[in-house]
Design a protein around this motif. Sequence first.
Motif, PDB file in Angstrom:
ATOM      1  N   PHE A  23       8.927  -4.059   3.218  1.00 50.35           N
ATOM      2  CA  PHE A  23       9.019  -5.574   2.809  1.00 50.35           C
ATOM      3  C   PHE A  23       8.781  -6.171   3.911  1.00 50.35           C
ATOM      4  N   TYR A  24       8.965  -5.836   5.043  1.00 53.91           N
ATOM      5  CA  TYR A  24       8.430  -6.480   6.291  1.00 53.91           C
ATOM      6  C   TYR A  24       6.940  -6.809   6.438  1.00 53.91           C
ATOM      7  N   THR A  27       5.991  -9.201   3.681  1.00 52.71           N
ATOM      8  CA  THR A  27       6.301 -10.620   3.792  1.00 52.71           C
ATOM      9  C   THR A  27       5.402 -11.246   4.978  1.00 52.71           C
ATOM     10  N   ARG A  30       2.160 -11.959   3.191  1.00 43.51           N
ATOM     11  CA  ARG A  30       2.148 -13.147   2.366  1.00 43.51           C
ATOM     12  C   ARG A  30       2.276 -14.483   3.227  1.00 43.51           C
ATOM     13  N   ALA A  31       3.104 -14.242   4.283  1.00 40.24           N
ATOM     14  CA  ALA A  31       3.177 -15.471   5.153  1.00 40.24           C
ATOM     15  C   ALA A  31       1.754 -16.092   5.861  1.00 40.24           C
ATOM     16  N   MET A  38       4.580 -19.282   0.493  1.00 41.35           N
ATOM     17  CA  MET A  38       5.524 -18.529   0.525  1.00 41.35           C
ATOM     18  C   MET A  38       6.908 -19.649   0.840  1.00 41.35           C
ATOM     19  N   SER A  42      10.279 -19.769  -1.076  1.00 36.23           N
ATOM     20  CA  SER A  42      11.526 -19.565  -0.390  1.00 36.23           C
ATOM     21  C   SER A  42      12.691 -20.550  -1.179  1.00 36.23           C
ATOM     22  N   TYR A  54      15.504 -12.999  -3.032  1.00 38.79           N
ATOM     23  CA  TYR A  54      14.510 -12.498  -1.876  1.00 38.79           C
ATOM     24  C   TYR A  54      14.324 -10.898  -2.405  1.00 38.79           C
ATOM     25  N   THR A  57      10.677  -9.460  -1.249  1.00 38.21           N
ATOM     26  CA  THR A  57      10.478  -9.950   0.301  1.00 38.21           C
ATOM     27  C   THR A  57      11.699  -9.966   1.370  1.00 38.21           C
ATOM     28  N   PHE A  63      13.459 -12.165   8.557  1.00 42.20           N
ATOM     29  CA  PHE A  63      11.989 -12.133   8.786  1.00 42.20           C
ATOM     30  C   PHE A  63      11.680 -12.700  10.189  1.00 42.20           C
ATOM     31  N   TYR A 142       9.656 -18.949   7.235  1.00 43.29           N
ATOM     32  CA  TYR A 142       8.739 -18.213   6.850  1.00 43.29           C
ATOM     33  C   TYR A 142       7.320 -18.265   7.433  1.00 43.29           C
TER      34      TYR A 142
END
Length: 224
Positions: A23-24, A27, A30-31, A38, A42, A54, A57, A63, A142
């Motif tokens: 998931f890192y 994320t 996507r960020a 994103m 959030s 979440y 993500t 994150f 994010y």
Amino acid sequence: MDFLKLIQSLDELLYEVMSWLIFYPVTLWRALAQPLKMMDYSEAELGDPADRQYTDTLSPPLFLLLTLVLCHAIELSVVGQNAVILRRTGLGGLVNDDSTYILLRVAFFSLFPLIMAARLVRARNVKLDRVPLKAPFYSQCYVTAPFALMVSTSGILMQLTPGGSPLWGLALLLAALLWFGSLQILWFAQHLRIGRLRAALHASRAMVEALIAFVAISLIFVGI
């Protein structure tokens, strides 16, 4: 029973930590690819029950934390120990190992989402307290994480010797500031329902406040 609960807790901890490997990067991608979406995501997730937030993500503060841990690991492997830990001058004497230095970096970069979120709340003429501040703070985390990654990478490039790359480092730093600043203008315009010129004034004010606080505290800790 206590032993069984401990085993179950360890199971959950192991699963949670290992899931970060998946998931890192999700994320982060996507960020970088859809930062404004994103940020909206959030705020929407905070409206869900705690156990459903979440799920696909990493949470925004986590994150940001993991990004700064990654930045520190890269710095250690490329240029070695940071001067703040080695010099121990000023308040930097309190930073005597990698753990405290990472916490310091988290505090520094968290200034950006905090000040941006506070500026939005004040611009809405809403009382500044924990409730209205949380959603914008989370959404700002994010985009602050990729910003921190770019800034940290630029610092590493400028430290490389011999054959360092200060110009590349400065170019990346400038790109990071432009990327982050542009996102803030769009974010303020969207949430305050105002034109981009007025949004730029809000974003610029918050950006200057955050940079001044960042630089001032940094100078205190390095003893300059």
